[in-house]
Design an enzyme around this catalytic site. Structure first.
Site, mmCIF file in Angstrom:
data_model
loop_
_atom_site.group_PDB
_atom_site.id
_atom_site.type_symbol
_atom_site.label_atom_id
_atom_site.label_comp_id
_atom_site.label_asym_id
_atom_site.label_seq_id
_atom_site.Cartn_x
_atom_site.Cartn_y
_atom_site.Cartn_z
ATOM 1 N N ASN A 185 0.869 -1.179 0.000
ATOM 2 C CA ASN A 185 0.000 0.000 0.000
ATOM 3 C C ASN A 185 0.906 1.229 0.000
ATOM 4 O O ASN A 185 1.414 1.644 1.045
ATOM 5 C CB ASN A 185 -0.888 -0.038 1.250
ATOM 6 C CG ASN A 185 -1.870 1.119 1.302
ATOM 7 O OD1 ASN A 185 -1.780 2.067 0.512
ATOM 8 N ND2 ASN A 185 -2.795 1.049 2.240
ATOM 9 N N ARG A 192 -2.537 -1.741 -3.531
ATOM 10 C CA ARG A 192 -3.719 -0.911 -3.364
ATOM 11 C C ARG A 192 -3.583 0.307 -4.279
ATOM 12 O O ARG A 192 -2.527 0.936 -4.336
ATOM 13 C CB ARG A 192 -3.818 -0.436 -1.925
ATOM 14 C CG ARG A 192 -4.967 0.518 -1.762
ATOM 15 C CD ARG A 192 -5.042 1.087 -0.376
ATOM 16 N NE ARG A 192 -6.169 1.990 -0.317
ATOM 17 C CZ ARG A 192 -6.169 3.130 0.332
ATOM 18 N NH1 ARG A 192 -5.087 3.520 0.979
ATOM 19 N NH2 ARG A 192 -7.232 3.887 0.349
ATOM 20 N N HIS A 226 -12.749 3.626 -0.317
ATOM 21 C CA HIS A 226 -12.733 2.628 0.768
ATOM 22 C C HIS A 226 -13.412 1.321 0.324
ATOM 23 O O HIS A 226 -13.908 0.561 1.149
ATOM 24 C CB HIS A 226 -13.490 3.119 2.031
ATOM 25 C CG HIS A 226 -12.900 4.301 2.710
ATOM 26 N ND1 HIS A 226 -13.684 5.307 3.246
ATOM 27 C CD2 HIS A 226 -11.624 4.651 2.948
ATOM 28 C CE1 HIS A 226 -12.902 6.222 3.792
ATOM 29 N NE2 HIS A 226 -11.649 5.850 3.620
ATOM 30 N N ARG A 273 -12.110 16.876 6.566
ATOM 31 C CA ARG A 273 -12.872 17.082 5.321
ATOM 32 C C ARG A 273 -14.320 17.422 5.628
ATOM 33 O O ARG A 273 -14.926 16.817 6.520
ATOM 34 C CB ARG A 273 -12.829 15.815 4.460
ATOM 35 C CG ARG A 273 -11.497 15.602 3.780
ATOM 36 C CD ARG A 273 -11.467 14.300 3.018
ATOM 37 N NE ARG A 273 -10.494 13.391 3.597
ATOM 38 C CZ ARG A 273 -10.379 12.107 3.298
ATOM 39 N NH1 ARG A 273 -11.177 11.561 2.420
ATOM 40 N NH2 ARG A 273 -9.460 11.359 3.877
ATOM 41 N N GLU A 294 -7.975 -4.480 5.286
ATOM 42 C CA GLU A 294 -7.878 -4.223 3.850
ATOM 43 C C GLU A 294 -6.794 -5.071 3.201
ATOM 44 O O GLU A 294 -6.925 -5.484 2.055
ATOM 45 C CB GLU A 294 -7.624 -2.736 3.600
ATOM 46 C CG GLU A 294 -8.861 -1.902 3.931
ATOM 47 C CD GLU A 294 -8.662 -0.428 3.703
ATOM 48 O OE1 GLU A 294 -8.748 -0.003 2.552
ATOM 49 O OE2 GLU A 294 -8.420 0.294 4.683
#
Ligand code: AMP
Length: 402
Positions: A7, A95, A184, A245, A388
């Protein structure tokens, strides 16, 4: 088969080497502050399930190539390594953040795939270049091993047009690819499949709302194992309120700020991505700090917490209607897994949705998957720790052995 999961972020690289026969992690690690003199490199080896051997080697990491060299050296290291040659690695799973609508499934890397990933860079200029660098350095340093790219957007590619199109002139989609993609995806898929398994059902027999609450936050409506809607959009800025955010705002707010503050669109983009969300309301973006202040009665910390949970409740209501029948809600990621107060604020009083939170189960701390609704709750609520890397490894294996 052994699969190495990579990743690669803009200044970090995480990795895991998994044994797929029993899905165990043989080794894992992290390189941070790539491009910096104060690079941080941590490698762990897991001789058995409850034992880890950790080594930390800090110092300059000039670029991603150096980070990948560290990975290769450590996994082969006579003392800390777990393999004797990289030829033992069956595949490398990477990823990648944005697959646009070019990628409907994980992709086995060849020159054509790399060319398409290059095309996605304008859609994710901060993230996709590092994904590509990860692939290229892996090809260079671990030759003759197949590379597979697993995109964050792929799980959401099953959304129907009515969910992914914005109500703007259609040529913005056909010419500029402006649409909802969602992110995601690897996490939402892992959690939805796991929730189904925990309920003793197949994914296609379940309707689940997955709630990923970490640094970034997003939700997905998963109908019969497939995503039918999700809260993030063209970029990971849309939807829920996040650490820094904003999530959803009236799009006219941008023109208003530009006019009255004299800010450029680039500056407003930074404002909405880095200075908004929890931080914009109470000055803090880590949920643990917010709780500390809220416990002391700090008004703005309490307000930020309230706004954060209220937005999630609104999406829960919307997605319950979208799904028609709801079987479970599943929480994951840093806040979703660890924050019993947030889960309780979201799920308390949701009798209208058939969710009955079990207060004792909710406050119990564990790293395991766990049910937090009562035995009589019509809709189950679960906490499912994110994994993940395992999902990327599974998808990588599936590409090679369909
Ligand atoms: P992630 O992106 O999944 O690593 O999640 C990171 C976020 O999880 C952090 O910004 C924290 O706000 C939050 N977090 C981690 N641990 C806790 C905890 N024990 N309680 C509340 N929030 C937490």
């Amino acid at each position: 088969m052994k699969i190495l999961v990579i990743n690669a972020g803009s200044s970090s690289l995480k990795y895991q080497l998994l044994h797929m026969e029993d899905e165990t992690v043989m080794a894992s690690g992290l390189v941070e502050r790539i491009g910096d003199l104060t690079g941080k490199k941590i490698h762990k080896k897991f001789p058995d399930t409850d034992r880890e051997i950790r080594v930390e080697k800090n110092g300059e990491v000039p670029d991603h190539r150096a980070a990948m060299r560290f990975v290769v050296e450590m996994i082969k290291d006579p003392e800390y390594g777990v393999i004797s040659t990289v030829a033992e690695i069956g595949a490398i799973g990477h990823r990648a953040v944005h697959g646009g609508d070019w990628f409907k499934a994980p992709a086995l890397v060849d020159d054509a795939v790399k060319e398409i990933i290059r095309k996605t860079i304008p859609l994710a200029p901060l993230h996709n270049p590092s994904g590509l660098i990860g692939v290229e350095t892996a090809q260079e340093l671990i030759p003759d091993v197949p590379n597979v790219v697993v995109f964050d957007t792929v799980f959401h590619q099953t959304m129907p047009e009515k969910a992914f199109l914005y109500a703007v002139p259609l040529n913005l989609y056909t010419e500029l690819k402006v649409r909802r993609y969602g992110f995601h995806g690897t996490s939402h898929k892992y959690v939805a499949d796991k929730a189904a398994l925990l309920m003793g059902k197949k994914p296609k027999e379940t309707n689940i709302i997955t709630v990923h609450l970490g640094n970034g936050c997003s939700m997905a409506a998963v109908k019969k194992g497939e995503c039918v809607d999700t809260s993030m959009g063209l970029t990971p800025l849309a939807g829920l309120m996040m650490g820094t955010r904003s999530g959803d705002v009236d799009p006219a707010v941008l023109a208003h700020i530009a006019e009255h503050r004299g800010m450029s669109m680039k500056e407003i983009d930074v404002l909405l991505n880095k200075e908004s969300g929890l931080k914009g309301i109470c000055g803090m973006n880590d949920m643990r700090d917010i709780h500390e202040k809220a416990d002391q009665g700090d008004r703005l910390a309490l307000l930020a917490l309230d706004m954060f949970c209220y937005r999630i409740q609104k999406y829960l209501g919307a997605y319950a209607v979208v799904l028609g029948r709801l079987d479970a809600v599943a929480f994951t990621a840093g806040i979703g897994e660890n924050d019993a107060v947030v889960r309780s604020m979201i799920l308390s009083g949701l009798d209208c949705l058939g969710i009955e939170l079990d207060k004792e189960r909710n406050i119990g701390r564990s790293k395991e998957d766990r049910l937090i609704s009562t035995d009589t709750s019509r809709v189950q609520a679960w906490v499912i720790p994110a994994n993940e890397e395992l999902q990327i490894a599974r998808e990588t294996a599936a590409v090679l052995n369909p």
